[in-house]
Design a protein around this motif. Structure first.
Motif, PDB file in Angstrom:
ATOM      1  N   VAL B 122       0.850  -1.186   0.000  1.00 19.31           N
ATOM      2  CA  VAL B 122       0.000   0.000   0.000  1.00 19.31           C
ATOM      3  C   VAL B 122       0.888   1.240   0.000  1.00 19.31           C
ATOM      4  CG1 VAL B 122      -1.813   1.257   1.201  1.00 19.31           C
ATOM      5  CG2 VAL B 122      -1.775  -1.223   1.259  1.00 19.31           C
ATOM      6  N   PHE B 123       0.639   2.140  -0.935  1.00 26.36           N
ATOM      7  CA  PHE B 123       1.419   3.372  -1.029  1.00 26.36           C
ATOM      8  C   PHE B 123       0.602   4.511  -0.438  1.00 26.36           C
ATOM      9  CE2 PHE B 123       3.275   0.609  -4.106  1.00 26.36           C
ATOM     10  CZ  PHE B 123       4.617   0.888  -4.053  1.00 26.36           C
ATOM     11  N   ASP B 124       1.051   5.035   0.721  1.00 21.16           N
ATOM     12  CA  ASP B 124       0.321   6.130   1.363  1.00 21.16           C
ATOM     13  C   ASP B 124       0.488   7.393   0.537  1.00 21.16           C
ATOM     14  OD1 ASP B 124      -0.344   4.434   3.411  1.00 21.16           O
ATOM     15  OD2 ASP B 124       1.528   4.821   4.477  1.00 21.16           O
ATOM     16  N   GLY B 125      -0.638   8.035   0.238  1.00 15.39           N
ATOM     17  CA  GLY B 125      -0.587   9.274  -0.544  1.00 15.39           C
ATOM     18  C   GLY B 125      -1.011   9.065  -1.977  1.00 15.39           C
ATOM     19  N   ASN B 126      -1.127   7.821  -2.397  1.00 20.57           N
ATOM     20  CA  ASN B 126      -1.624   7.538  -3.750  1.00 20.57           C
ATOM     21  C   ASN B 126      -3.091   7.122  -3.631  1.00 20.57           C
ATOM     22  OD1 ASN B 126      -2.187   6.628  -6.283  1.00 20.57           O
ATOM     23  ND2 ASN B 126      -0.288   5.524  -6.547  1.00 20.57           N
ATOM     24  N   ASN B 127      -3.967   7.923  -4.210  1.00 23.66           N
ATOM     25  CA  ASN B 127      -5.393   7.624  -4.041  1.00 23.66           C
ATOM     26  C   ASN B 127      -5.960   6.836  -5.212  1.00 23.66           C
ATOM     27  OD1 ASN B 127      -5.128   9.638  -5.849  1.00 23.66           O
ATOM     28  ND2 ASN B 127      -6.493  11.091  -4.857  1.00 23.66           N
ATOM     29  N   GLU B 128      -5.115   6.381  -6.134  1.00 18.97           N
ATOM     30  CA  GLU B 128      -5.618   5.622  -7.290  1.00 18.97           C
ATOM     31  C   GLU B 128      -5.061   4.208  -7.290  1.00 18.97           C
ATOM     32  OE1 GLU B 128      -5.036   7.675 -10.963  1.00 18.97           O
ATOM     33  OE2 GLU B 128      -5.702   9.568 -10.098  1.00 18.97           O
ATOM     34  N   LEU B 129      -5.371   3.482  -6.228  1.00 17.26           N
ATOM     35  CA  LEU B 129      -4.813   2.127  -6.126  1.00 17.26           C
ATOM     36  C   LEU B 129      -5.857   1.064  -6.439  1.00 17.26           C
ATOM     37  CD1 LEU B 129      -2.550   2.397  -2.969  1.00 17.26           C
ATOM     38  CD2 LEU B 129      -1.828   2.243  -5.327  1.00 17.26           C
ATOM     39  N   GLU B 130      -6.785   1.364  -7.320  1.00 22.03           N
ATOM     40  CA  GLU B 130      -7.794   0.356  -7.630  1.00 22.03           C
ATOM     41  C   GLU B 130      -7.207  -0.695  -8.584  1.00 22.03           C
ATOM     42  OE1 GLU B 130      -9.051   3.762 -10.469  1.00 22.03           O
ATOM     43  OE2 GLU B 130      -8.011   3.555  -8.582  1.00 22.03           O
ATOM     44  N   LYS B 131      -8.053  -1.691  -8.931  1.00 24.40           N
ATOM     45  CA  LYS B 131      -7.568  -2.792  -9.758  1.00 24.40           C
ATOM     46  C   LYS B 131      -7.179  -2.313 -11.158  1.00 24.40           C
ATOM     47  CE  LYS B 131      -8.352  -6.352  -7.120  1.00 24.40           C
ATOM     48  NZ  LYS B 131      -8.708  -7.671  -6.853  1.00 24.40           N
ATOM     49  N   TYR B 132      -6.167  -2.932 -11.690  1.00 29.04           N
ATOM     50  CA  TYR B 132      -5.730  -2.524 -13.028  1.00 29.04           C
ATOM     51  C   TYR B 132      -5.929  -3.658 -14.038  1.00 29.04           C
ATOM     52  CZ  TYR B 132      -2.375  -1.581 -16.705  1.00 29.04           C
ATOM     53  OH  TYR B 132      -1.769  -1.443 -17.908  1.00 29.04           O
ATOM     54  N   ILE B 133      -5.166  -4.717 -13.939  1.00 27.99           N
ATOM     55  CA  ILE B 133      -5.310  -5.817 -14.895  1.00 27.99           C
ATOM     56  C   ILE B 133      -6.276  -6.876 -14.359  1.00 27.99           C
ATOM     57  CG2 ILE B 133      -4.107  -7.666 -16.098  1.00 27.99           C
ATOM     58  CD1 ILE B 133      -1.663  -5.918 -16.110  1.00 27.99           C
ATOM     59  N   LEU B 134      -6.128  -7.210 -13.101  1.00 28.74           N
ATOM     60  CA  LEU B 134      -6.878  -8.342 -12.554  1.00 28.74           C
ATOM     61  C   LEU B 134      -8.223  -7.877 -12.014  1.00 28.74           C
ATOM     62  CD1 LEU B 134      -3.918  -9.820 -10.538  1.00 28.74           C
ATOM     63  CD2 LEU B 134      -4.641 -10.521 -12.775  1.00 28.74           C
ATOM     64  N   THR B 135      -9.097  -7.419 -12.924  1.00 28.20           N
ATOM     65  CA  THR B 135     -10.349  -6.824 -12.447  1.00 28.20           C
ATOM     66  C   THR B 135     -11.277  -7.845 -11.810  1.00 28.20           C
ATOM     67  OG1 THR B 135     -11.003  -6.960 -14.741  1.00 28.20           O
ATOM     68  CG2 THR B 135     -10.489  -4.799 -13.915  1.00 28.20           C
ATOM     69  N   ASP B 136     -11.197  -9.096 -12.216  1.00 32.66           N
ATOM     70  CA  ASP B 136     -12.096 -10.095 -11.653  1.00 32.66           C
ATOM     71  C   ASP B 136     -11.400 -10.990 -10.639  1.00 32.66           C
ATOM     72  OD1 ASP B 136     -14.323  -9.345 -13.163  1.00 32.66           O
ATOM     73  OD2 ASP B 136     -13.436 -10.278 -14.914  1.00 32.66           O
ATOM     74  N   TRP B 137     -10.352 -10.510 -10.064  1.00 36.61           N
ATOM     75  CA  TRP B 137      -9.528 -11.348  -9.192  1.00 36.61           C
ATOM     76  C   TRP B 137      -9.807 -11.018  -7.734  1.00 36.61           C
ATOM     77  CZ3 TRP B 137      -6.576 -15.479  -9.485  1.00 36.61           C
ATOM     78  CH2 TRP B 137      -5.630 -15.709  -8.500  1.00 36.61           C
ATOM     79  N   ASP B 138     -10.126 -12.047  -6.939  1.00 36.48           N
ATOM     80  CA  ASP B 138     -10.379 -11.820  -5.516  1.00 36.48           C
ATOM     81  C   ASP B 138      -9.297 -12.439  -4.640  1.00 36.48           C
ATOM     82  OD1 ASP B 138     -12.810 -10.670  -6.220  1.00 36.48           O
ATOM     83  OD2 ASP B 138     -13.773 -12.623  -6.305  1.00 36.48           O
ATOM     84  N   GLY B 139      -8.451 -13.264  -5.204  1.00 41.33           N
ATOM     85  CA  GLY B 139      -7.480 -14.025  -4.426  1.00 41.33           C
ATOM     86  C   GLY B 139      -6.341 -13.175  -3.910  1.00 41.33           C
ATOM     87  N   PRO B 140      -5.297 -13.811  -3.380  1.00 42.85           N
ATOM     88  CA  PRO B 140      -4.138 -13.065  -2.878  1.00 42.85           C
ATOM     89  C   PRO B 140      -3.368 -12.440  -4.033  1.00 42.85           C
ATOM     90  CG  PRO B 140      -3.725 -15.405  -2.836  1.00 42.85           C
ATOM     91  CD  PRO B 140      -5.140 -15.253  -3.216  1.00 42.85           C
ATOM     92  N   PRO B 141      -2.511 -11.434  -3.741  1.00 42.16           N
ATOM     93  CA  PRO B 141      -1.703 -10.839  -4.809  1.00 42.16           C
ATOM     94  C   PRO B 141      -0.846 -11.912  -5.470  1.00 42.16           C
ATOM     95  CG  PRO B 141      -1.588  -9.496  -2.863  1.00 42.16           C
ATOM     96  CD  PRO B 141      -2.330 -10.721  -2.472  1.00 42.16           C
TER      97      PRO B 141
END
Lengths: 190, 178
Positions: B122-141
């Protein structure tokens, strides 16, 4: 002839004769397979002598050619595209990736068996298949349409629950905005 | 080789960051090992004072045995023609936190979003940390080393059986040769 000649079956035979010579193909190029299509379409192998041309929109396409591997994300797009196509429609799985994951079989995101999610009419084996193999498979497809055997698209309407279950196992719940069961009534399938 | 420009850059860095470990990897490549706290200040000085206007990439390495993530920031200078790789280590937790440098470089938002998705940092100060490629992924990174891709794939997907006779014969012959 063994089967009964009804008015419907006669029309269907005539339609099949016409259909087989004007196949429009939508190619969904995700993987490296796309590189084999330009020579297939253009002067060297010239797909158009069989009446097959590329088409830009799924609404007017007959063949959905899936070249190369599909990830979970692109599978969703393929399903959305497939459901927009007008029946009769045929999916051609291209390359070993659509058959069993190909060389990316051990990835967490690659789809292994395409025919679990959409009904596949013909698979072309190889990694990559040459343009000759593509044209050969299209000839087989043309022959099957002519004989009235290319009915894989009906399977999607008949066994929609099976396909939907497999799709949702990978993608989670999602809405495709196409009412398949309602469409099935129009084709007199259910 | 004298490494004149490289040594000058290291001297500049050493003036401000006394505890940083600097080394010349080869011609035009410098490695700087920093403390986690200093990365924001370091990036600011790189951009404003030391003429490194280009952030090439941010990459992440999972050192599972040392229980640490390593973040590598690659800075490039067009005038000096030197690439500085600044490395920081952060503890390997479920959601490790570190400072974002997106306020200095807009493209960093994209790199940080990618690392957040693949490693869970998690990068503090970056407010755009939503999903990028793995949009349908719920598992671990999935790029973490404790996520075993092959095991997941074998359990999650079904495979086509393919074991024809000619293949079995080849396998048998292979065993004999061994």
């Amino acid at each position: 002839m063994e089967e009964k000649l009804t008015q419907r079956s006669v029309w269907e035979k005539i339609l099949n004769k016409l259909r087989k010579r004007s196949l429009w193909m939508l190619h969904y190029c995700t993987g490296c397979g796309a590189i084999e299509l330009p020579p297939t379409m253009t002067a060297r192998f010239d797909m158009e002598r069989f009446g097959i041309t590329p088409m830009v929109t799924p609404r007017q396409a007959d063949i959905l050619l899936i070249t190369g591997y599909l990830s979970a994300k692109t599978l969703k797009r393929v399903i959305l595209t497939y459901e927009q196509m007008q029946a009769p429609k045929w999916v051609v799985g291209f390359g070993s990736c659509t058959i069993n994951g190909g060389m990316y079989w051990n990835s967490y995101a690659t789809i292994k068996k395409l025919d679990r999610y959409v009904p596949v009419e013909i698979y072309i084996a190889g990694c990559m298949p040459r343009p000759e193999a593509i044209i050969n498979s299209f000839n087989v497809l043309i022959q099957r349409i002519d004989e009235g055997k290319a009915n894989s698209w009906k399977d999607y309407y008949e066994n929609y629950d099976y396909y939907k279950k497999n799709q949702e196992a990978v993608l989670g719940k999602f809405d495709t905005l196409v009412d398949i069961k309602d469409d099935a009534k129009k084709f007199n399938i259910v | 080789m004298e490494y004149k420009t490289e040594n000058e850059i290291i001297k500049e860095i050493k003036k401000v960051f006394k505890q940083a470990k600097c080394s010349i990897k080869k011609e035009r490549r410098i490695e700087v090992i920093l403390n986690k706290r200093n990365i924001m200040e370091f990036a600011l000085r790189m951009q404003k004072n030391w003429d490194f206007p280009h952030l090439s990439a941010i990459s992440c390495v999972d050192w599972i045995d040392e229980k640490q993530f390593e973040l590598v920031y690659h800075f490039w200078s067009y005038n000096k023609k030197v690439l500085v790789s600044a490395k920081i280590r952060i503890p390997r937790e479920k959601e490790p936190h570190t400072d974002s440098i997106a306020s200095l470089w807009q493209p960093a938002k994209f790199f940080e979003r990618d690392i957040h998705e693949m490693f869970g940092v998690v990068f503090d100060g970056n407010n755009e940390l939503e999903k990028y490629i793995l949009t349908d992924w719920d598992g671990p990174p999935p790029m973490r080393k404790d996520f075993i891709t092959r095991e997941f794939a074998l359990n999650f997907y079904s495979y086509r059986e393919y074991n024809p006779e000619w293949l079995q014969e080849i396998i048998k012959q292979g065993d004999k040769n061994d």
